[in-house]
Design an enzyme around this catalytic site. Structure first.
Site, PDB file in Angstrom:
ATOM      1  N   SER A   1      31.372  62.488  59.230  1.00  0.00           N
ATOM      2  CA  SER A   1      30.250  62.265  60.144  1.00  0.00           C
ATOM      3  C   SER A   1      28.922  62.231  59.385  1.00  0.00           C
ATOM      4  CB  SER A   1      30.189  63.372  61.202  1.00  0.00           C
ATOM      5  OG  SER A   1      31.353  63.368  61.988  1.00  0.00           O
TER       6      SER A   1
HETATM    7  N1  SAM Z   1      34.648  66.584  61.406  1.00  0.00           N
HETATM    8  C1  SAM Z   1      34.971  65.525  60.468  1.00  0.00           C
HETATM    9  C2  SAM Z   1      34.301  65.672  59.141  1.00  0.00           C
HETATM   10  O1  SAM Z   1      33.537  66.624  58.964  1.00  0.00           O
HETATM   11  O2  SAM Z   1      34.597  64.864  58.265  1.00  0.00           O
HETATM   12  C3  SAM Z   1      34.699  64.144  61.011  1.00  0.00           C
HETATM   13  C4  SAM Z   1      35.695  63.775  61.982  1.00  0.00           C
HETATM   14  S1  SAM Z   1      35.982  62.081  62.297  1.00  0.00           S
HETATM   15  C5  SAM Z   1      34.456  61.527  62.938  1.00  0.00           C
HETATM   16  C6  SAM Z   1      37.022  62.315  63.732  1.00  0.00           C
HETATM   17  C7  SAM Z   1      38.384  62.920  63.421  1.00  0.00           C
HETATM   18  O3  SAM Z   1      39.036  63.266  64.639  1.00  0.00           O
HETATM   19  C8  SAM Z   1      39.320  61.954  62.695  1.00  0.00           C
HETATM   20  O4  SAM Z   1      39.760  62.536  61.501  1.00  0.00           O
HETATM   21  C9  SAM Z   1      40.459  61.754  63.683  1.00  0.00           C
HETATM   22  O5  SAM Z   1      41.715  61.562  63.064  1.00  0.00           O
HETATM   23  C10 SAM Z   1      40.409  63.063  64.462  1.00  0.00           C
HETATM   24  N2  SAM Z   1      41.036  63.039  65.785  1.00  0.00           N
HETATM   25  C11 SAM Z   1      41.030  62.047  66.721  1.00  0.00           C
HETATM   26  N3  SAM Z   1      41.717  62.441  67.816  1.00  0.00           N
HETATM   27  C12 SAM Z   1      42.142  63.715  67.582  1.00  0.00           C
HETATM   28  C13 SAM Z   1      42.907  64.664  68.338  1.00  0.00           C
HETATM   29  N4  SAM Z   1      43.366  64.399  69.563  1.00  0.00           N
HETATM   30  N5  SAM Z   1      43.149  65.877  67.777  1.00  0.00           N
HETATM   31  C14 SAM Z   1      42.693  66.177  66.529  1.00  0.00           C
HETATM   32  N6  SAM Z   1      41.977  65.312  65.769  1.00  0.00           N
HETATM   33  C15 SAM Z   1      41.708  64.103  66.294  1.00  0.00           C
END
Ligand code: SAM
Length: 206
Positions: free
Chosen positions: A55
């Site tokens: 992010s």
């Molecule tokens: N917090 C992260 C960082 O600091 O790098 C950024 C996260 S990225 C914007 C969103 C993440 O949410 C992705 O890695 C994606 O695979 C995960 N994601 C999407 N749906 C999800 C779910 N139902 N449960 C857990 N993770 C999920």
């Protein structure tokens, strides 16, 4: 470069000293390949593989500030991704549980973060349903865009607990802060629009 990123965040309105100190401490460039190091301290989201992103620092700072972290708060992060947000929360003194849906990212981050000295508790699975085994949590942060507020997450919050979650469609989501005043009463605050990758799973986009 990290100090100039802090200035950018302050100019955009971030005031929580614990958030700024955490971002000033964590080497964000460790999350980037050598060829891409120049991007590490720009205020931008960046691809981390598997179609996902680390992010934007402002987004990390904004969500972290709105969580109002107190030392030893038990925090659930949904969407581990690169692990950067989890590191910020650990630096702020939280006891962090983080869950990732994508197995490749989960494995990569679970091995990488301890090498940097950060040891949140890692889980792989559908975080749209929370992580009931370890509930309740003082704070829950969702780092992917949800279509609605998952009821499971509200259930897994402590009284006075805070959920910060972007809710909207696939192009933009409004940042919501939901405080669980008591078992029946929620306080909802709305902030600006952000743009996240979609929250998948049963209480996400499927
Ligand atoms: N917090 C992260 C960082 O600091 O790098 C950024 C996260 S990225 C914007 C969103 C993440 O949410 C992705 O890695 C994606 O695979 C995960 N994601 C999407 N749906 C999800 C779910 N139902 N449960 C857990 N993770 C999920």
């Amino acid at each position: 470069m990290r100090r100039s990123l802090i200035k950018i965040l302050e100019n955009k309105g971030i005031t929580d000293k614990k958030v700024l100190k955490a971002i000033n401490t964590i080497p964000r460039h460790y999350f980037f390949d050598n060829a891409l190091l120049g991007h590490a301290y720009q205020d931008k989201a960046f691809p981390i593989g598997e179609g996902q992103t680390i992010s934007q620092p402002y987004t990390v700072a904004f969500q972290s500030e709105k969580l109002e972290i107190s030392p030893n708060d038990k925090v659930l992060e949904i969407g581990t991704g690169s692990g950067y947000q989890a590191c910020v929360l650990v630096e702020m003194g939280a006891n962090v549980y983080t869950i990732e849906y994508n197995k490749v990212l989960y494995e990569r981050t679970r091995k990488f973060l301890p090498k940097m000295g950060y040891t949140p508790k890692f889980f792989c699975g559908d975080g749209s349903k929370g992580l009931p085994r370890y509930a309740p949590y003082d704070k829950i942060i969702v780092t992917a865009g949800a279509p609605t507020v998952p009821t499971s997450l509200i259930k897994q919050l402590n009284i006075n607990g805070i959920l910060i979650i972007p809710v909207g469609d696939s192009s933009k989501q409004k940042m919501l802060k939901i405080t669980k005043v008591d078992e029946k009463k929620l306080k909802k605050e709305e902030f600006d629009y952000f743009s996240f990758v979609p929250l998948l799973g049963d209480e996400g986009w499927g």
